[in-house]
Design an enzyme around this catalytic site. Structure first.
Site, PDB file in Angstrom:
ATOM      1  CG  HIS A 105     -15.284  -9.364  23.045  1.00  0.00           C
ATOM      2  ND1 HIS A 105     -16.074  -9.909  22.065  1.00  0.00           N
ATOM      3  CD2 HIS A 105     -14.012  -9.652  22.703  1.00  0.00           C
ATOM      4  CE1 HIS A 105     -15.302 -10.497  21.160  1.00  0.00           C
ATOM      5  NE2 HIS A 105     -14.049 -10.347  21.522  1.00  0.00           N
ATOM      6  CB  SER A 147     -12.794  -6.129  27.197  1.00  0.00           C
ATOM      7  OG  SER A 147     -11.487  -6.579  26.914  1.00  0.00           O
ATOM      8  CG  ASP A 204     -16.650  -7.342  19.528  1.00  0.00           C
ATOM      9  OD1 ASP A 204     -17.636  -7.164  20.268  1.00  0.00           O
ATOM     10  OD2 ASP A 204     -16.472  -8.364  18.863  1.00  0.00           O
TER      11      ASP A 204
END
Ligand code: GAR
Length: 209
Positions: free
Chosen positions: A108, A135, A144
């Site tokens: 992400h 990340s 997420d």
């Protein structure tokens, strides 16, 4: 060997970074690349590398669960040890995520837990942040929000524009994703009850080593 299935929706530059990191005593191998879009450029990258490609289009299924189930069946045909989301721009439902608990990674483009969702680079700039990044995390039912495996921090430069920042974050993605996948393939990275573990030690909640 550690068999991977990689899911993409677009350009596939992270897929390319993974492909380029294989061989060279890296125990991971990509069994298939699956896209939810027939026009994803990453499919060409996969074919170029001699990797099997499949396309599964949401419009061919009545609802999210129908698509997710078909996707899982397709994936399971390759018996992967790890499923790698590499710019896969579709939310996967809870049943899918549970099915691959501990063997589903995502990358992400933000320093999670900051900026979940879309448009992360613009949001970081508009907030006046001094740093941004990317990340790698295990995927859980929270969008997420799963345990972090690895982050790279990218300082935001004075007066920096959107494209420049996005490109510099992308470069870091191409470093940390192959590394995290390699750690997983070597049996060093795994999801424990309390979060991500590296070499049997809990990783810091930030994912920054
Ligand atoms: C990457 O920046 C990745 O972090 C992001 O999409 C891009 C895909 O680029 N993923 C997400 O935003 C997931 N919500 P790529 O197709 O060139 O690898």
């Amino acid at each position: 060997a550690c068999d991977l299935v990689v899911l993409i929706s677009g350009a596939g530059s992270n897929l390319q970074a993974l492909i380029d990191s294989l061989g060279n005593r890296n125990p991971a191998r990509i069994r298939a690349v699956i896209s939810n879009r027939a026009d994803a450029y990453g499919l060409q990258r996969a074919r170029q590398a001699g990797i099997e490609t499949r396309v599964l289009q949401p419009r061919d299924y009545p609802d999210r669960d129908g698509f997710d189930d078909a996707l899982a069946d397709l994936i399971d045909g390759y018996s992967p040890d790890l499923v790698v989301l590499a710019g896969f721009m579709r939310i996967l439902g809870p049943a899918f995520v549970r099915r691959y608990n501990g063997r589903l990674l995502n990358i992400h483009p933000s320093l999670l837990p900051k900026y979940k969702g879309l448009d992360t680079h613009r949001r970081a700039l508009e907030a006046g942040d001094s740093e941004h990044g990317c990340s790698v995390h295990f995927v859980t039912e929270e969008l997420d929000g799963g345990p972090l495996a690895l982050q790279a921090v990218v300082p935001i430069l004075a007066g920096e524009g959107l494209e420049n920042l996005a490109q510099r974050v992308h470069e870091q993605e191409h470093l940390i994703y192959p590394l995290a996948v390699r750690w997983f393939a070597e049996g060093r990275l795994r999801l424990g009850a309390q979060g991500a573990m590296l070499d049997g030690t809990p990783l810091p909640a930030t994912g920054q080593l």
